[in-house]
Design a protein around this motif. Structure first.
Motif, PDB file in Angstrom:
ATOM      1  N   GLU A   1      -3.147  10.373   6.550  1.00  0.00           N
ATOM      2  CA  GLU A   1      -4.448  10.539   5.901  1.00  0.00           C
ATOM      3  C   GLU A   1      -5.527   9.750   6.634  1.00  0.00           C
TER       4      GLU A   1
ATOM      5  N   LEU B   1       0.378   8.040   4.152  1.00  0.00           N
ATOM      6  CA  LEU B   1      -0.855   7.256   4.088  1.00  0.00           C
ATOM      7  C   LEU B   1      -1.476   7.119   5.482  1.00  0.00           C
TER       8      LEU B   1
ATOM      9  N   ASP C   1       0.832  -1.213   0.000  1.00  0.00           N
ATOM     10  CA  ASP C   1       0.000   0.000   0.000  1.00  0.00           C
ATOM     11  C   ASP C   1       0.864   1.261   0.000  1.00  0.00           C
TER      12      ASP C   1
ATOM     13  N   HIS D   1       0.657   4.114  -2.804  1.00  0.00           N
ATOM     14  CA  HIS D   1       0.427   5.514  -2.447  1.00  0.00           C
ATOM     15  C   HIS D   1       1.483   6.415  -3.093  1.00  0.00           C
TER      16      HIS D   1
ATOM     17  N   ARG E   1      -4.871   4.661  -3.549  1.00  0.00           N
ATOM     18  CA  ARG E   1      -5.286   4.455  -2.170  1.00  0.00           C
ATOM     19  C   ARG E   1      -6.269   3.300  -1.994  1.00  0.00           C
TER      20      ARG E   1
END
Length: 219
Positions: A184, A181, A97, A101, A129
């Motif tokens: 966020e 990430l 991930d 990203h 995402r």
């Protein structure tokens, strides 16, 4: 907020600090055999670059893999130790991930890292995402139909151009992208989006107990 992120699931030994708005310091070095030796100095460098002490950190972010057994556990043990000593939460994220990203790709694509043994760790994404498949480990030829037509990022994609003809950077994950990430997710209250801080190996370790070894009995 001040997040310390680390990842050792790929040959990149990487650490970063994120203040909730942006990456304030980052250090990465690629060396598949020296994760344990390089990680703590990387953490020291980012703290020094940011001008803060370790006790200023409010959360730890760690890539949980998938990755090879020995390297991966270095980052996880370090993250868990920091979390325990500082009394701050530790947030696990899939290493793939973090690569997704960092790619910034908006349409469907694939992330593939080198799993050794002529295999790749991989997953499909619908944007930078949104992961749409669970991480898996396979030989590239076995997944050729599933990834055909998609761009791909990661060292695994670059190693096997026959399966991933549209391979792109980044090659390895960066702690900065993992931290961004995580920031966020925390900003929107998505704490359920984190993974347990346990290694995502996907297969047994390379080291095995020998079969049919000689048993020595006392006289």
């Amino acid at each position: 907020m001040l997040l310390l992120a680390v990842d050792t699931a790929t040959p990149a030994v990487t650490a970063a600090l994120h203040d909730g708005a942006s990456v304030v310091a980052e250090s990465s070095r690629t060396d598949a055999r020296r994760h344990g030796e390089l990680l703590l100095p990387a953490v020291d460098r980012v703290l020094a670059a940011a001008g803060v002490k370790l006790d200023a950190v409010t959360g730890i972010v760690v890539g949980v893999g998938p990755g090879p057994y020995t390297g991966l556990r270095v980052g996880l043990v370090t993250a868990a130790t920091f979390g325990s000593v500082l009394g701050v939460p530790v947030y696990g994220l899939c290493t793939l991930d973090g690569l997704a990203h960092a790619s910034g790709i908006e349409g469907p694509f694939v992330v593939a890292t080198d799993a050794r043994r002529k295999e790749v760790y991989w997953a499909r994404y619908d944007g930078a995402r949104t992961r749409v498949t669970e991480p898996a480990v396979d030989r590239p030829a076995e997944i050729a139909e599933q990834v055909a037509g998609f761009p791909a990022v990661g060292a695994g994609a670059l190693l096997y151009p026959g399966t991933f003809p549209d391979a792109r950077a980044p090659e390895h994950v960066s702690a900065g992208s993992l931290a961004a990430l995580a920031a966020e997710k925390l900003a929107r209250g998505d704490e359920d989006g984190f993974l347990p801080v346990t290694p995502l190996y996907l297969r047994r370790p390379d080291a095995q107990v020998p079969k049919n070894y000689k048993v020595v009995t006392p006289q």
